[in-house]
Design a protein around this motif. Structure first.
Motif, PDB file in Angstrom:
ATOM      1  N   ASP A 178       0.688  -1.052  -0.089  1.00 26.01           N
ATOM      2  CA  ASP A 178      -0.179   0.012  -0.014  1.00 26.01           C
ATOM      3  C   ASP A 178       0.958   1.273  -0.062  1.00 26.01           C
ATOM      4  N   THR A 234       9.230   0.703   1.082  1.00 25.92           N
ATOM      5  CA  THR A 234       8.995   0.587   2.326  1.00 25.92           C
ATOM      6  C   THR A 234       9.399   1.666   3.076  1.00 25.92           C
ATOM      7  N   HIS A 249       7.591   4.952   2.613  1.00 30.23           N
ATOM      8  CA  HIS A 249       6.695   4.689   3.807  1.00 30.23           C
ATOM      9  C   HIS A 249       5.496   3.559   3.365  1.00 30.23           C
ATOM     10  N   GLU A 281       3.053   0.367   3.283  1.00 30.85           N
ATOM     11  CA  GLU A 281       2.825  -0.548   4.139  1.00 30.85           C
ATOM     12  C   GLU A 281       2.780  -1.926   3.475  1.00 30.85           C
ATOM     13  N   ASP A 287       9.948  -7.058  10.519  1.00 30.74           N
ATOM     14  CA  ASP A 287       8.320  -6.864  10.324  1.00 30.74           C
ATOM     15  C   ASP A 287       7.803  -6.219  11.536  1.00 30.74           C
ATOM     16  N   ASP A 288       6.854  -5.186  11.312  1.00 28.76           N
ATOM     17  CA  ASP A 288       6.182  -4.847  12.675  1.00 28.76           C
ATOM     18  C   ASP A 288       4.725  -5.656  12.721  1.00 28.76           C
ATOM     19  N   MET A 292       1.829  -4.744  12.253  1.00 27.23           N
ATOM     20  CA  MET A 292       0.848  -4.557  10.989  1.00 27.23           C
ATOM     21  C   MET A 292       1.269  -5.426  10.033  1.00 27.23           C
ATOM     22  N   ALA A 293       2.653  -5.343   9.558  1.00 24.39           N
ATOM     23  CA  ALA A 293       3.044  -6.183   8.444  1.00 24.39           C
ATOM     24  C   ALA A 293       2.875  -7.652   8.646  1.00 24.39           C
ATOM     25  N   ALA A 320      -1.095  -8.090   8.453  1.00 21.23           N
ATOM     26  CA  ALA A 320      -1.559  -7.993   6.581  1.00 21.23           C
ATOM     27  C   ALA A 320      -1.070  -9.104   6.070  1.00 21.23           C
TER      28      ALA A 320
END
Length: 212
Positions: free
Chosen positions: A36, A164, A168, A170, A189-190, A192-193, A196
């Motif tokens: 994204d 990324t 920035h 996602e 990876d955080d 959110m990653a 997702a």
């Protein structure tokens, strides 16, 4: 789906590809990033940035088909695939441009299905309509690509990380070509990653099993 835990990627893939008890199919494994990107009105898929180091034409056919299949699972009705090279014309001295042209022709002949494939395309005229028009490109893919197919792992890894860390974006990522999607988490990876990636894998598995 299968998610990598606290082990090396090659250990997981060795088990996946085991001839007796693994999850292999007749198709080559490949990795797809679903990104994204701020300023882009649609999802952008990048492949292959993690598995195939220097894929030949046969491998690229599976890489393209895997990415198209995932895009369909994400609700992209007719995925547009831009096969990247340094230039948008075929150059006999630039192997990536030859592979791109062959993949485009193979899609025309039904050897790759489910999407529109065009190449070679340079990065600018794959994703920017004004750049495509400036170069005189009028294909339905140029400037509108949903999927970017890179020539090799070096190019894909750098492109994905640039999107990324500098743009920035996602990102989610899955490995396709096995009987189930495989999630290869990076240590960077955080949460959110990771979430997702799980969502993307679940959507793809649901469509493959008639529940999407």
């Amino acid at each position: 789906a299968v998610m990598k835990g606290h082990l090396h990627t090659d250990q997981l893939l060795r088990a996946v590809l085991d001839k007796a008890a693994g999850l292999r199919t007749g198709r080559r494994l490949s990795h797809v990033f679903v990104m994204d990107v701020p300023g882009l009105a649609h999802l952008l898929l990048v492949t292959d940035a993690a598995i195939n180091i220097t894929p030949d034409l046969r491998a690229k056919v599976d890489i393209v088909q895997n990415a198209i299949d995932l895009a369909l699972s994400l609700g992209i009705e007719l995925p547009k695939v831009g096969v990247l090279s340094a230039v948008e014309t075929v150059n006999p001295d630039l192997p990536s441009s030859i592979d791109a042209a062959l993949l485009s022709k193979m899609a025309e002949r039904g050897q790759i299905t489910g999407g529109l494939v065009d190449g070679p395309l340079a990065m600018d005229n794959a994703v920017d309509l004004a750049a495509a028009r400036t170069k005189g490109l009028s294909s339905p893919v140029a400037g509108r690509a949903d999927i970017l197919v890179v020539p090799n792992l070096d190019a894909g890894n750098m492109l994905a990380k640039q999107l990324t860390y500098l743009s920035h974006a996602e990102a989610a990522g899955v490995v396709l070509g096995a009987r189930v999607p495989i999630i290869l988490n990076s240590r960077a990876d955080d949460d959110m990653a990771r979430l997702a990636s799980c969502a993307v894998a679940a959507l793809h598995h649901a469509r493959l099993n008639g529940r999407g």
